[in-house]
Design a protein around this motif. Sequence first.
Motif, PDB file in Angstrom:
ATOM      1  N   LEU A 185       0.826  -1.217   0.000  1.00 58.54           N
ATOM      2  CA  LEU A 185       0.000   0.000   0.000  1.00 58.54           C
ATOM      3  C   LEU A 185       0.856   1.260   0.000  1.00 58.54           C
ATOM      4  CD1 LEU A 185      -2.984  -0.882   2.371  1.00 58.54           C
ATOM      5  CD2 LEU A 185      -3.072  -0.387  -0.086  1.00 58.54           C
ATOM      6  N   SER A 186       2.090   1.133   0.432  1.00 62.57           N
ATOM      7  CA  SER A 186       2.989   2.293   0.423  1.00 62.57           C
ATOM      8  C   SER A 186       3.332   2.737  -0.998  1.00 62.57           C
ATOM      9  CB  SER A 186       4.282   1.956   1.187  1.00 62.57           C
ATOM     10  OG  SER A 186       4.963   0.875   0.547  1.00 62.57           O
ATOM     11  N   LEU A 187       3.043   1.879  -1.990  1.00 61.10           N
ATOM     12  CA  LEU A 187       3.338   2.216  -3.381  1.00 61.10           C
ATOM     13  C   LEU A 187       2.176   2.935  -4.070  1.00 61.10           C
ATOM     14  CD1 LEU A 187       5.033  -1.132  -4.481  1.00 61.10           C
ATOM     15  CD2 LEU A 187       6.110   0.921  -3.563  1.00 61.10           C
ATOM     16  N   GLY A 188       1.056   3.062  -3.391  1.00 66.62           N
ATOM     17  CA  GLY A 188      -0.093   3.738  -3.977  1.00 66.62           C
ATOM     18  C   GLY A 188      -1.381   3.003  -3.666  1.00 66.62           C
ATOM     19  N   PRO A 189      -2.484   3.713  -3.539  1.00 71.23           N
ATOM     20  CA  PRO A 189      -3.747   3.086  -3.122  1.00 71.23           C
ATOM     21  C   PRO A 189      -4.374   2.170  -4.176  1.00 71.23           C
ATOM     22  CG  PRO A 189      -4.079   5.397  -3.679  1.00 71.23           C
ATOM     23  CD  PRO A 189      -2.602   5.169  -3.701  1.00 71.23           C
ATOM     24  N   LEU A 190      -4.047   2.361  -5.464  1.00 66.97           N
ATOM     25  CA  LEU A 190      -4.696   1.567  -6.514  1.00 66.97           C
ATOM     26  C   LEU A 190      -3.888   0.341  -6.935  1.00 66.97           C
ATOM     27  CD1 LEU A 190      -6.057   4.382  -8.877  1.00 66.97           C
ATOM     28  CD2 LEU A 190      -7.308   3.059  -7.159  1.00 66.97           C
ATOM     29  N   VAL A 191      -2.656   0.238  -6.473  1.00 61.09           N
ATOM     30  CA  VAL A 191      -1.794  -0.859  -6.926  1.00 61.09           C
ATOM     31  C   VAL A 191      -2.357  -2.220  -6.506  1.00 61.09           C
ATOM     32  CG1 VAL A 191       0.469  -1.926  -6.664  1.00 61.09           C
ATOM     33  CG2 VAL A 191       0.280   0.537  -7.010  1.00 61.09           C
ATOM     34  N   VAL A 192      -2.650  -2.360  -5.221  1.00 60.06           N
ATOM     35  CA  VAL A 192      -3.148  -3.650  -4.721  1.00 60.06           C
ATOM     36  C   VAL A 192      -4.505  -4.001  -5.324  1.00 60.06           C
ATOM     37  CG1 VAL A 192      -3.924  -4.876  -2.651  1.00 60.06           C
ATOM     38  CG2 VAL A 192      -1.799  -3.561  -2.596  1.00 60.06           C
ATOM     39  N   PRO A 193      -5.504  -3.066  -5.353  1.00 56.92           N
ATOM     40  CA  PRO A 193      -6.804  -3.413  -5.960  1.00 56.92           C
ATOM     41  C   PRO A 193      -6.698  -3.870  -7.412  1.00 56.92           C
ATOM     42  CG  PRO A 193      -7.010  -1.411  -4.670  1.00 56.92           C
ATOM     43  CD  PRO A 193      -5.561  -1.731  -4.716  1.00 56.92           C
ATOM     44  N   LEU A 287      -3.644  -7.170 -18.448  1.00 60.36           N
ATOM     45  CA  LEU A 287      -3.944  -5.747 -18.588  1.00 60.36           C
ATOM     46  C   LEU A 287      -4.000  -5.046 -17.229  1.00 60.36           C
ATOM     47  CD1 LEU A 287      -6.665  -5.877 -21.415  1.00 60.36           C
ATOM     48  CD2 LEU A 287      -4.288  -5.099 -21.611  1.00 60.36           C
ATOM     49  N   THR A 288      -4.625  -5.696 -16.241  1.00 60.72           N
ATOM     50  CA  THR A 288      -4.732  -5.047 -14.920  1.00 60.72           C
ATOM     51  C   THR A 288      -3.371  -4.951 -14.234  1.00 60.72           C
ATOM     52  OG1 THR A 288      -5.324  -7.190 -13.949  1.00 60.72           O
ATOM     53  CG2 THR A 288      -7.141  -5.734 -14.561  1.00 60.72           C
ATOM     54  N   VAL A 289      -2.566  -6.000 -14.350  1.00 58.16           N
ATOM     55  CA  VAL A 289      -1.217  -5.947 -13.762  1.00 58.16           C
ATOM     56  C   VAL A 289      -0.379  -4.894 -14.486  1.00 58.16           C
ATOM     57  CG1 VAL A 289       0.929  -7.226 -13.445  1.00 58.16           C
ATOM     58  CG2 VAL A 289      -1.257  -8.320 -12.935  1.00 58.16           C
ATOM     59  N   GLY A 290      -0.586  -4.790 -15.814  1.00 58.20           N
ATOM     60  CA  GLY A 290       0.108  -3.739 -16.566  1.00 58.20           C
ATOM     61  C   GLY A 290      -0.266  -2.354 -16.062  1.00 58.20           C
ATOM     62  N   GLN A 315       8.047  -8.750  -6.656  1.00 55.16           N
ATOM     63  CA  GLN A 315       7.780  -9.970  -5.884  1.00 55.16           C
ATOM     64  C   GLN A 315       6.353  -9.990  -5.345  1.00 55.16           C
ATOM     65  OE1 GLN A 315      11.057 -11.566  -3.280  1.00 55.16           O
ATOM     66  NE2 GLN A 315      11.888  -9.511  -3.579  1.00 55.16           N
ATOM     67  N   GLY A 316       5.865  -8.820  -4.984  1.00 51.90           N
ATOM     68  CA  GLY A 316       4.531  -8.734  -4.394  1.00 51.90           C
ATOM     69  C   GLY A 316       3.429  -9.095  -5.368  1.00 51.90           C
ATOM     70  N   ILE A 317       3.644  -8.842  -6.694  1.00 51.09           N
ATOM     71  CA  ILE A 317       2.619  -9.180  -7.692  1.00 51.09           C
ATOM     72  C   ILE A 317       2.282 -10.673  -7.605  1.00 51.09           C
ATOM     73  CG2 ILE A 317       2.147  -9.405 -10.160  1.00 51.09           C
ATOM     74  CD1 ILE A 317       3.810  -6.908 -10.621  1.00 51.09           C
ATOM     75  N   GLY A 318       3.326 -11.506  -7.651  1.00 54.92           N
ATOM     76  CA  GLY A 318       3.104 -12.956  -7.603  1.00 54.92           C
ATOM     77  C   GLY A 318       2.458 -13.391  -6.304  1.00 54.92           C
ATOM     78  N   GLN A 319       2.904 -12.794  -5.186  1.00 56.79           N
ATOM     79  CA  GLN A 319       2.333 -13.177  -3.898  1.00 56.79           C
ATOM     80  C   GLN A 319       0.869 -12.760  -3.787  1.00 56.79           C
ATOM     81  OE1 GLN A 319       3.180 -14.963  -1.338  1.00 56.79           O
ATOM     82  NE2 GLN A 319       5.200 -15.533  -2.126  1.00 56.79           N
ATOM     83  N   LEU A 320       0.572 -11.523  -4.190  1.00 57.21           N
ATOM     84  CA  LEU A 320      -0.808 -11.053  -4.111  1.00 57.21           C
ATOM     85  C   LEU A 320      -1.732 -11.906  -4.968  1.00 57.21           C
ATOM     86  CD1 LEU A 320      -0.623  -7.132  -4.135  1.00 57.21           C
ATOM     87  CD2 LEU A 320      -1.321  -8.629  -2.264  1.00 57.21           C
ATOM     88  N   GLN A 321      -1.323 -12.142  -6.222  1.00 55.26           N
ATOM     89  CA  GLN A 321      -2.174 -12.934  -7.100  1.00 55.26           C
ATOM     90  C   GLN A 321      -2.314 -14.374  -6.593  1.00 55.26           C
ATOM     91  OE1 GLN A 321      -0.347 -12.342 -11.028  1.00 55.26           O
ATOM     92  NE2 GLN A 321      -2.112 -11.072 -11.577  1.00 55.26           N
ATOM     93  N   GLY A 322      -1.195 -14.925  -6.174  1.00 52.80           N
ATOM     94  CA  GLY A 322      -1.243 -16.309  -5.703  1.00 52.80           C
ATOM     95  C   GLY A 322      -2.091 -16.469  -4.451  1.00 52.80           C
ATOM     96  N   GLN A 323      -1.912 -15.563  -3.501  1.00 54.96           N
ATOM     97  CA  GLN A 323      -2.655 -15.682  -2.246  1.00 54.96           C
ATOM     98  C   GLN A 323      -4.130 -15.333  -2.429  1.00 54.96           C
ATOM     99  OE1 GLN A 323      -1.363 -17.098   0.311  1.00 54.96           O
ATOM    100  NE2 GLN A 323       0.682 -17.148  -0.609  1.00 54.96           N
ATOM    101  N   PHE A 324      -4.408 -14.346  -3.282  1.00 56.25           N
ATOM    102  CA  PHE A 324      -5.808 -13.995  -3.526  1.00 56.25           C
ATOM    103  C   PHE A 324      -6.508 -15.134  -4.267  1.00 56.25           C
ATOM    104  CE2 PHE A 324      -9.149 -11.271  -5.656  1.00 56.25           C
ATOM    105  CZ  PHE A 324      -9.851 -11.025  -4.489  1.00 56.25           C
ATOM    106  N   ARG A 325      -5.781 -15.732  -5.218  1.00 55.90           N
ATOM    107  CA  ARG A 325      -6.347 -16.888  -5.929  1.00 55.90           C
ATOM    108  C   ARG A 325      -6.580 -18.039  -4.947  1.00 55.90           C
ATOM    109  NH1 ARG A 325      -2.557 -17.375  -9.227  1.00 55.90           N
ATOM    110  NH2 ARG A 325      -3.385 -15.985 -10.845  1.00 55.90           N
TER     111      ARG A 325
END
Length: 613
Positions: A185-193, A287-290, A315-325
């Motif tokens: 979240l420190s990278l911006g409010p829309l990154v994680v969503p 597209l969303t990850v882009g 690194q967080g992209i893979g973790q977020l997607q993997g854990q959310f999935r």
Amino acid sequence: MRRGGGPPRPELSRDPDATLRSTLRDLRRTLELVWQASPGRTVLVTALSLLQAFFPVATIYISKLLLDAVAAAIAGELGAASEAFGRLLAILALQIGLGVLSSVVSTIEGATRELLGDALQNRISLRILNKASELELAQFEDSATYDALQNAYREVGTRPLQVYTQLITLLQALITLGSVSALLLSLGPLVVPLILLGTIPGVIIAARFGTENYRMLRRQAADSRVQNYLGRLLTDDTAVKEIRLFDFGGYLLERWGEYYLRFRAQLESLIRRRSIWGVASSLFSTLTVGGATALVLLRAANATLTVGDFGMFIQGIGQLQGQFRSLLTGFTGVYQNLLYMRNLFEFLELPVNDQQDGEEWEGDIESIEFRDVSFRYPLMERDVLQGVSFRVQRGQAVALVGENGAGKTTIVKLMTRLYQPTGGQVLVNGLDASRFSPASLRREMSIIFQDFGQYQMTVRENVALGLNSEVMLDPLVVAAQRAGADGFIAQLPAQYENMLGRWFEGGQNLSGGQWQRIALARLYFRDGSVLIFDEPTAALDANAEFEVIESLRAQSRDRITVIISHRFSTVRLADHIIVLENGVISEAGDHATLLAEGGTYAQMFNLQARGYQ
């Protein structure tokens, strides 16, 4: 031979609350199975799994620190080279330590989970076998029972542990997802969503087609059983002789292929649609990850991002997607596995009658009486027996005669409490047999069926059946002598300890007549006050038949003897002969009386006698 099947599944309740209650009940029962298999290992796997949930965020954060430290060292911000190197080594040691700890915890957790799975599989297998041993004979003659048994066995291996594992994975995913999201979240409010949004379509598609695959297998239940049966015929040592002689192996293969092609057509349709939707969901995710990456790059362009922050994002992209999935598929996965667990519970919930239920029978059986007995098999539209009445007492032998399907073996099944009459009464010593536990009554009955068992076990086990470890050799030898089996048993390498059949090492295959003598030895070994012979000489030659009949005469003098046979040389020894036609007693009397009447019995006897003239 291919995928498992199952009986057509009833429609799920339209009441959402009822469906939820049923699902939660099955979940509770599944977790109870896991806990009962090994409480200690269950606790250990849970604790270690939850500990591992914190490793991803710790790894990402340490990697960020290391990247930032490397960038600072390159820029000369960490002072002298030795000081910078010491700082980098400290962070590296922390990263290595975390990796070692993660590996150790993962190894212990994996080994514990494997042992838990084995204990669970053994426990459920035992429950299925115990349940099968409690089922009524009528249930085994119902195809739905075989479907339920097949489905239950198919779920033994993985489903219960998968439900438990997926629940733990849900907790892991929640912990890891929350901690990594807080970090990013420190990278911006829309990154994680944006990253999470790209994961949703793939999860929905996986859930939808997983459920559809389950329903397809359920629909294919009957075809699957037929195909598996055809496959067994092609590989069964007892069927291979006729298949070769009549040359219908090609026909069986063709039918096997037809059932496969039916399944293949549905499978191809499912895979094609799943693939199309899968490509669409992957494109949306890309597209969303882009978009999220573009927002991070914008911060980099504005010089508000460190190298470590960008590494943390990658690194967080893979973790977020993997854990959310994992989180989303965890719910659907638990639900789908509980659907399969319902197969197991459906079998375990089959109604049974306790074979020990009722008064305990004690003493010899002095008389058996059928009083206006009728019987109809499940799912049949007509009675197999109608108003059958007769009485036999100790010291008498009664023979049941009639064409195939007349109801002879059904009378034996009712007499031995394998079935219950649908009308009338079966009396034992003048008392209603239904008062007494079936198990205690059967202890007084020695039986050989026409389709007697040929057990791939030792001679001792074949004769003693369940009492082999407690039985001395002398009673076995006496029983074998009465059955005329002692001669060929003595020629076996290990005699009474020799394996029979060809399935296992050292096994000796027997002829049909020898197997029948082993079955007769089993009957004589039981030494009940009621002897029941269903085609006792069907597989014997003339000399062997004579020996068996003489032995039968000797053994039946102080017992109740019931004989079913198409050989009138055997039937003649009976004191009372009952002729059955279409489930009704058409004639009854001794041999001489029935011959003198010139009815059905006389016609059958004279027809068979003519073949020897």
